[in-house]
Design a protein around this motif. Structure first.
Motif, PDB file in Angstrom:
ATOM      1  N   TYR A 165     -33.943  47.839   1.594  1.00  0.00           N
ATOM      2  CA  TYR A 165     -34.959  47.435   0.623  1.00  0.00           C
ATOM      3  C   TYR A 165     -34.461  46.234  -0.170  1.00  0.00           C
ATOM      4  N   GLU A 187     -38.441  45.462  -4.057  1.00  0.00           N
ATOM      5  CA  GLU A 187     -39.148  46.597  -3.474  1.00  0.00           C
ATOM      6  C   GLU A 187     -38.724  47.926  -4.081  1.00  0.00           C
ATOM      7  N   VAL A 188     -37.759  47.895  -4.985  1.00  0.00           N
ATOM      8  CA  VAL A 188     -37.301  49.117  -5.628  1.00  0.00           C
ATOM      9  C   VAL A 188     -37.199  48.895  -7.141  1.00  0.00           C
ATOM     10  N   LYS A 218     -38.648  53.762  -4.925  1.00  0.00           N
ATOM     11  CA  LYS A 218     -39.469  52.839  -4.138  1.00  0.00           C
ATOM     12  C   LYS A 218     -40.611  52.286  -5.008  1.00  0.00           C
ATOM     13  N   ALA A 232     -35.570  55.938  -3.017  1.00  0.00           N
ATOM     14  CA  ALA A 232     -34.974  55.144  -1.923  1.00  0.00           C
ATOM     15  C   ALA A 232     -33.516  55.518  -1.693  1.00  0.00           C
TER      16      ALA A 232
END
Length: 621
Positions: free
Chosen positions: A184, A188-189, A213, A127
């Motif tokens: 994010y 989500e990471v 991610k 990400a």
């Protein structure tokens, strides 16, 4: 109470296997031999299938979890390699050292961002990558600080600094002042960090932060299915959620369940459902991958196998019971029919016949049954004929008993008349003859004491001495202890008579007869010896053969005319063996010109036996 006791006894008698009807016994045996092993095999198969399927499920699940951990470790290891590659870049080193303040600072920042952009292009699962030096300055391709917060004071920075250059997996970053252009969320990471340390002073000069991610991690776990509804979950080393599908049980897990080992399997009841959990902890990241599936779902394959096994056992049992019934009936029905014929034959119906045409053992038994009925009919006819003969013989015997009584009384009258007239020789002879008849009658008994037998033979010898005078001498040696024992009546007189007429009469000069009676340990021994003419070896052997079966010899001699007869000796042998068996009887020894010895073995009897009372009648018949 008695009726109840009898009822219980009847019940237990019928309950015994040997007391059951044959068809029930055969049915039980067929069931035990055919169905019980099949049931046992079914139970073993079910148990084995349960064990094997459960073990295979556990092994396969652990293998899948191991593969997932390897994939996760590989992804995280790539991030670690990126931190090393980033650290070795000269522009990055200058930025970390704080040397980016030159006129070309903007150029170096652009170069660094381009360099970092290459990693995100090569690994799209990243990400963003963030470089922070010890002054709080940062450079990133996708990430930025959305307020004026000092990044050096962030928790993720401090965690990396505390590790002194060791790669650290943080997991979900939580609250921080850094975000990405895509925005994010922390859930989500997954973040990793590594501090950049001066190799000489071990001073932390900056930190590299990489966000991965979550989709790349969840994609690995999401593609794995366990059974019908099973799934995988991932926890960090503190038990925090890394990934879990919706409606998972991750919130109900307790940390102490996983403290025993780095991997394992256990079952837990959570809510109204029973789950099996298998886990494995990565030694690289410290994350724990957990496989969860409902035990009810895992048993579907086992239940399907159980269903087929039960259907098979049902078919086997039905076929086995049917075969047991048919076979037991085919075997027991002819036997039952034969048994009913036997029961009717027991009641006297000898006209029955088994009409079966079976060729097996039951058929042979039926043939034997028919033959047995025929033989029984013959024996019954013979028995009826013998009964009539016996009745006639008894009538003749009763009639014959009248004559000796009349003769005995007449002789007694003659004795007293001769004695009155002074004819003492005639009186003594008539007295001896009268005593001879008296002992011979013995009130109808066929057994008398030894002393009466001696009196009888003495009277007989006294009569013979009147005829032979000095040519006949008799010497007796009677043991006092033996006089009270009972013997079969008139066993000495026929032998003494043979000694006189066949031995001493054929001898020149005086003859001597020696009679000896003595008690042995188990029998009474009577020995009668004479010094008569004796017999040669051939005649002696013939007499011995006749003594082995005296009854048959008597019957044979009665049919033959002119043959040499030995009724007296054979009669004695027959009466003793009929009364007491072949262990007792007469034995014969003879030497030509020296004489003959007859030995009688007789059982020791202190009272007469009933069986011997009928011996004389059997011999006469």
């Amino acid at each position: 109470m008695r009726n109840e006791k009898r009822t219980k006894e009847r019940f237990w008698n019928r309950a015994r296997f040997s007391q059951m009807p044959l068809r029930y016994q055969l049915s039980i045996l067929f069931v035990l031999v055919g169905i019980v092993p099949a049931l046992g095999l079914g139970v073993i198969v079910n148990w084995t299938v349960d064990s094997i399927v459960e073990r295979q499920v556990e092994d396969n699940t652990l293998q899948l979890i191991g593969k997932v951990n390897q994939s996760l470790d590989k992804s995280i290891e790539n991030l670690q390699n990126i931190t090393y590659l980033t650290e070795f870049d000269e522009d990055v080193q200058q930025f970390i050292d704080g040397e980016n303040e030159s006129n070309e600072g903007q150029v170096n920042t652009a170069r660094i961002q381009t360099f970092l952009q290459g990693f995100t292009t090569l690994y799209p699962d990243i990400a963003g990558i963030l470089l922070v030096n010890q002054n709080g300055e940062y450079i990133s391709n996708e990430m930025y600080a959305y307020n004026e917060a000092d990044l050096v004071q962030e928790d993720w920075y401090k965690q990396a600094a505390d590790q002194k250059g060791i790669f650290t997996v943080i997991g979900h970053p939580g609250e921080r002042s850094v975000t990405t252009h895509v925005n994010y969320t922390p859930d989500e990471v997954v973040s990793v960090t590594r501090a950049l340390v001066d190799p000489e002073t071990r001073e932390v000069k900056g930190v590299i932060l990489i966000d991965l991610k979550l989709f790349s991690i969840s994609g690995i776990a999401r593609d794995i299915t366990l059974g019908k509804n099973g799934y995988l979950m991932i926890q960090d080393k503190d038990g925090g959620k890394i990934y879990a599908p919706d409606d998972s049980v991750i919130s109900q897990l307790e940390g102490h369940w996983f403290e025993d080992a780095s991997y394992g399997t256990f079952n837990k009841q959570m809510g109204d459902q029973h789950f099996q959990l298998q886990y494995q902890t990565s030694s690289y990241t410290g994350w724990r991958t957990i496989g969860v599936f409902n035990t009810g779902d895992s048993a579907l394959a086992v239940r399907e196998i159980h269903f087929y096994v039960i259907c098979y056992l049902f078919v086997v049992c039905m076929l086995g019971l049917t075969a047991a019934y048919v076979l037991s009936q085919s075997i027991s029905r002819p036997i039952h029919h034969l048994m009913s014929l036997m029961q009717k034959a027991e009641k006297g119906d000898m006209t029955l016949r088994n009409l079966g045409n079976r060729g097996d053992e039951v058929g042979m038994l039926g043939i034997s049954f028919n033959r047995m009925l025929q033989e029984i009919k013959k024996l019954m006819a013979i028995n009826r004929r013998k009964e009539k003969q016996k009745q006639a013989a008894e009538l003749r015997s009763l009639t014959a008993h009248i004559k000796p009584h009349f003769l005995y009384n007449t002789l007694d009258t003659i004795h007293w008349m001769a004695h009155k007239q002074g004819a003492h020789d005639v009186s003594d002879m008539v007295k001896s003859l009268s005593r001879l008849f008296r002992i011979g009658l013995s009130k109808g008994s066929s057994m008398i004491p030894v002393y009466e037998e001696i009196e009888h033979i003495t009277s007989y010898l006294q009569i013979q001495k009147t005829r032979y005078r000095d040519r006949l001498d008799c010497r007796m040696d009677i043991q006092d202890e033996a006089k009270g024992f009972y013997v079969v009546k008139l066993i000495m007189q026929p032998i003494v008579e043979n000694a006189i007429y066949h031995g001493i009469k054929a001898r020149r000069g005086a003859g001597i007869i020696r009679i000896k009676v003595e008690k042995q340990t188990e029998y009474l021994l009577i020995t009668i010896m004479d010094n008569g003419a004796g017999m040669n070896e051939e005649k002696l052997q013939q007499m011995r053969e006749k003594l082995t079966d005296p009854l048959m010899t008597i019957d044979k001699q009665s049919e033959e005319k002119g043959s040499e007869k030995s009724y007296g000796l054979l009669n004695v042998q027959a009466r003793i063996q009929l009364a007491f068996g072949s262990d007792y009887g007469v034995s014969l020894d003879s030497v030509p010109g020296e004489g003959t010895t007859v030995t009688i073995r007789h059982p020791l009897l202190t009272e007469p036996q009933v069986r011997a009372d009928h011996v004389q009648e059997e011999v006469d018949l």
